[in-house]
Every structure is written in structure tokens, then in C-alpha cells.
Scaffold this motif. Sequence first.
Motif, mmCIF file in Angstrom:
data_model
loop_
_atom_site.group_PDB
_atom_site.id
_atom_site.type_symbol
_atom_site.label_atom_id
_atom_site.label_comp_id
_atom_site.label_asym_id
_atom_site.label_seq_id
_atom_site.Cartn_x
_atom_site.Cartn_y
_atom_site.Cartn_z
ATOM 1 N N PRO A 207 31.956 45.081 54.995
ATOM 2 C CA PRO A 207 31.885 45.766 53.473
ATOM 3 C C PRO A 207 32.873 46.645 53.634
ATOM 4 C CG PRO A 207 29.861 46.323 54.812
ATOM 5 C CD PRO A 207 30.768 45.325 55.758
ATOM 6 N N PRO A 208 33.248 46.885 52.240
ATOM 7 C CA PRO A 208 34.304 48.155 52.093
ATOM 8 C C PRO A 208 33.334 49.466 52.624
ATOM 9 C CG PRO A 208 33.625 47.146 50.142
ATOM 10 C CD PRO A 208 33.250 46.378 50.807
ATOM 11 N N ALA A 209 34.390 50.282 52.865
ATOM 12 C CA ALA A 209 33.961 51.851 53.186
ATOM 13 C C ALA A 209 33.376 52.387 51.808
ATOM 14 C CB ALA A 209 35.025 52.689 53.812
ATOM 15 N N THR A 210 32.456 53.210 52.113
ATOM 16 C CA THR A 210 32.082 53.943 50.593
ATOM 17 C C THR A 210 32.093 55.479 51.195
ATOM 18 O OG1 THR A 210 29.627 54.049 51.610
ATOM 19 C CG2 THR A 210 30.437 52.185 50.196
ATOM 20 N N THR A 211 32.238 56.539 50.374
ATOM 21 C CA THR A 211 32.159 57.980 50.239
ATOM 22 C C THR A 211 30.908 58.299 51.047
ATOM 23 O OG1 THR A 211 31.712 58.220 48.047
ATOM 24 C CG2 THR A 211 33.987 58.203 48.678
ATOM 25 N N THR A 212 29.742 57.470 50.898
ATOM 26 C CA THR A 212 28.521 58.172 51.223
ATOM 27 C C THR A 212 28.137 57.589 52.806
ATOM 28 O OG1 THR A 212 27.479 56.085 50.552
ATOM 29 C CG2 THR A 212 27.552 58.072 49.030
ATOM 30 N N GLN A 213 28.977 56.928 53.545
ATOM 31 C CA GLN A 213 28.879 56.710 54.932
ATOM 32 C C GLN A 213 29.141 57.805 55.712
ATOM 33 O OE1 GLN A 213 31.650 53.249 55.229
ATOM 34 N NE2 GLN A 213 29.996 51.785 55.639
ATOM 35 N N THR A 214 28.077 58.021 57.032
ATOM 36 C CA THR A 214 28.346 59.061 57.685
ATOM 37 C C THR A 214 29.018 58.922 58.728
ATOM 38 O OG1 THR A 214 26.342 58.370 58.732
ATOM 39 C CG2 THR A 214 26.071 59.850 56.754
#
Length: 86
Positions: free
Chosen positions: A53-60
Motif C-alpha cells: 500500500p502507498p505510504a502515509t504520513t501517519t505511519q511510524t
Amino acid sequence: MKATPAALAASLLSGALVLNAQVASAQTNPPPATATRPEANPSGQISVPSNAPPATTTQTTGESSRDPMVKKMNEDEKAKVETKGK
């Protein structure tokens, strides 16, 4: 073993002569130009989309929370750089 000045001089002179002969040989006999150029579109090296899945800004990133003292020191230094410059 004690080296005599004559033996040392002879050794140095012979080394200089060998080095000069190698340099002269390299200048008069260049290596053949047989290098190949890379292909414009190399076969077998194409990009394929990932199933992830595409990276998100909420991923740690896995970074643990910092010590409050370290966090305050970093903020103080950042504010100092913003106001005074480096």
C-alpha cells in the motif's frame, strides 16, 4: 643488517629506472579501446509496481518517544538557530 650508502643508492636508482620504463611504456602503448556502452533500455531491469500500500504520513518509523529533556534541548537549539542563525 646495515645498509651501505652505495647499496642504498643502487637500489634507489634501479627502482627509478624501472618506474620510468613503465611510464614510458604506458604512454607509447595505450590500452585498446574495447569498452562497451550501456544499453539505453537494459533488458531485465525494468521497474514493476509494488503490491504494497502507498505510504502515509501517519505511519511510524519505529522511533521511540524521546526523553522530555532531550526534546526540550532540541527545541531550544532549533529556536536559537531560527533567531540567531548558525
